[in-house]
Design a protein around this motif. Structure first.
Motif, mmCIF file in Angstrom:
data_model
loop_
_atom_site.group_PDB
_atom_site.id
_atom_site.type_symbol
_atom_site.label_atom_id
_atom_site.label_comp_id
_atom_site.label_asym_id
_atom_site.label_seq_id
_atom_site.Cartn_x
_atom_site.Cartn_y
_atom_site.Cartn_z
ATOM 1 N N VAL A 76 -9.079 84.474 -3.194
ATOM 2 C CA VAL A 76 -10.341 84.930 -2.606
ATOM 3 C C VAL A 76 -10.757 86.214 -3.341
ATOM 4 N N GLY A 80 -7.964 88.960 -3.899
ATOM 5 C CA GLY A 80 -7.010 87.843 -3.907
ATOM 6 C C GLY A 80 -6.859 87.186 -5.273
ATOM 7 N N TYR A 97 -10.416 80.646 -8.497
ATOM 8 C CA TYR A 97 -10.773 81.696 -7.544
ATOM 9 C C TYR A 97 -12.190 81.480 -7.048
ATOM 10 N N MET A 123 -5.397 78.824 0.196
ATOM 11 C CA MET A 123 -6.195 79.989 -0.164
ATOM 12 C C MET A 123 -5.286 81.224 -0.149
ATOM 13 N N GLU A 125 -5.368 85.300 0.021
ATOM 14 C CA GLU A 125 -6.175 86.488 0.340
ATOM 15 C C GLU A 125 -5.226 87.687 0.389
ATOM 16 N N ILE A 128 -6.375 90.343 5.917
ATOM 17 C CA ILE A 128 -7.254 89.752 6.923
ATOM 18 C C ILE A 128 -7.614 90.822 7.954
ATOM 19 N N GLY A 131 -11.251 87.952 9.110
ATOM 20 C CA GLY A 131 -11.099 86.620 8.506
ATOM 21 C C GLY A 131 -12.412 86.104 7.917
ATOM 22 N N SER A 133 -14.339 86.953 5.286
ATOM 23 C CA SER A 133 -14.415 86.719 3.829
ATOM 24 C C SER A 133 -13.597 85.500 3.427
ATOM 25 N N SER A 134 -12.378 85.411 3.940
ATOM 26 C CA SER A 134 -11.508 84.328 3.501
ATOM 27 C C SER A 134 -11.993 82.976 4.013
ATOM 28 N N SER A 137 -14.855 81.732 1.910
ATOM 29 C CA SER A 137 -14.355 81.141 0.665
ATOM 30 C C SER A 137 -13.769 79.757 0.914
ATOM 31 N N MET A 151 -4.000 79.170 4.636
ATOM 32 C CA MET A 151 -4.378 80.472 4.058
ATOM 33 C C MET A 151 -3.130 81.347 4.094
ATOM 34 N N ALA A 153 -1.779 85.405 3.274
ATOM 35 C CA ALA A 153 -2.233 86.766 2.987
ATOM 36 C C ALA A 153 -1.058 87.729 3.091
#
Ligand SMILES: O=P(O)(O)OC[C@H]1O[C@H](OP(=O)(O)OP(=O)(O)O)[C@H](O)[C@@H]1O
Ligand SMILES: O=C(O)c1cc(=O)[nH]c(=O)[nH]1
Length: 212
Positions: A76, A80, A97, A123, A125, A128, A131, A133-134, A137, A151, A153
């Motif tokens: 992300v 990320g 990406y 994904m 990231e 967080i 959440g 933005s992620s 994406s 996901m 992170a």
């Protein structure tokens, strides 16, 4: 290494490297628009090879354990991207990406790299908060007809709002460390002053309206 041990170790790294900043008197503006007395800049860990490697390996292990069917890692943008590329390399997987918006010139891509339809994507990231933005994406990846199976992170603030957002999106979230562990380690090490703890406490109770 046990999950709790990893969470504490990463929290200690974030504190040691100065990646975590407390500034209650001059709040940070977050990407969600929220004000905050704390900022956690995971990007700093990339400048420390041993810490970067530890995080890369911990993320790779968490992805292998939680999402064993993963076929592609998607970072992300922007925080990320580097971490995602390191993890994809560790796992021997393709990497793409995802930009927050399609690029306004050149190829006009939102997803950079080659993503085959139908592939199972995890994904990546860095952090967080809500959440937003992620998950934005993740939607772009789904719109490209790939399947987002999870996901991962480095850090989460653990807000109920984020949990709700991930639940609604039906995307499982796996994180290495979190705010509660960070606060515990910081307290043990005497890093946070009592007056800062007061600001953090009031912010945790109502982050949406704190400092408004
Ligand atoms: O969970 P959220 O509420 O969306 O907040 C977390 C996001 O905010 C930060 O990115 P930022 O927008 O600062 O951009 P960057 O990655 O380009 O630095 C961070 O890297 C996450 O992507
Ligand atoms: O929500 C954000 O924008 C945010 C918070 C934080 O602590 N660190 C970061 O990089 N972004």
């Amino acid at each position: 290494m046990e999950k709790d041990e990893t969470a504490r170790k990463i929290a200690a790294y974030l504190l040691e490297t100065g990646a975590v900043k407390l500034r209650p008197e001059q709040p940070f503006k977050w990407s969600s628009g929220w004000n905050s007395p704390i900022y956690c800049d995971n990007r700093v860990t990339l400048s420390h090879p041993a810490i970067r490697t530890f995080i890369k390996k911990a993320l790779a292990t968490a992805i292998k354990n939680n999402f064993p069917k993963v076929e592609v890692i998607a970072g992300v943008a922007t925080a990320g991207i580097a971490q995602g590329a390191l993890v994809a390399e560790e796992l021997g997987l393709p990497f793409v990406y995802v930009r927050p918006e399609p690029k306004s010139h050149g190829m006009g891509n939102q997803i950079e790299g080659h993503l085959e339809a139908g592939k199972k994507v995890v994904m990546l990231e860095d952090l967080i908060s809500t959440g937003g933005s992620s998950l934005k994406s993740a939607k772009a990846v789904q719109a490209a007809n790939a399947e987002v199976i999870g996901m991962a992170a480095i850090f989460t603030y653990g807000f109920a709002k984020a949990d709700q957002n991930f639940e609604e999106a039906h995307i499982p979230l796996v994180t290495l460390s979190n705010y509660n562990v960070l606060a515990e380690v910081a307290q043990e090490k005497g890093i946070i002053k009592p007056e800062s703890f007061e600001s953090l406490k009031s912010w945790r109770e109502a982050p949406e309206v704190w400092g408004v």
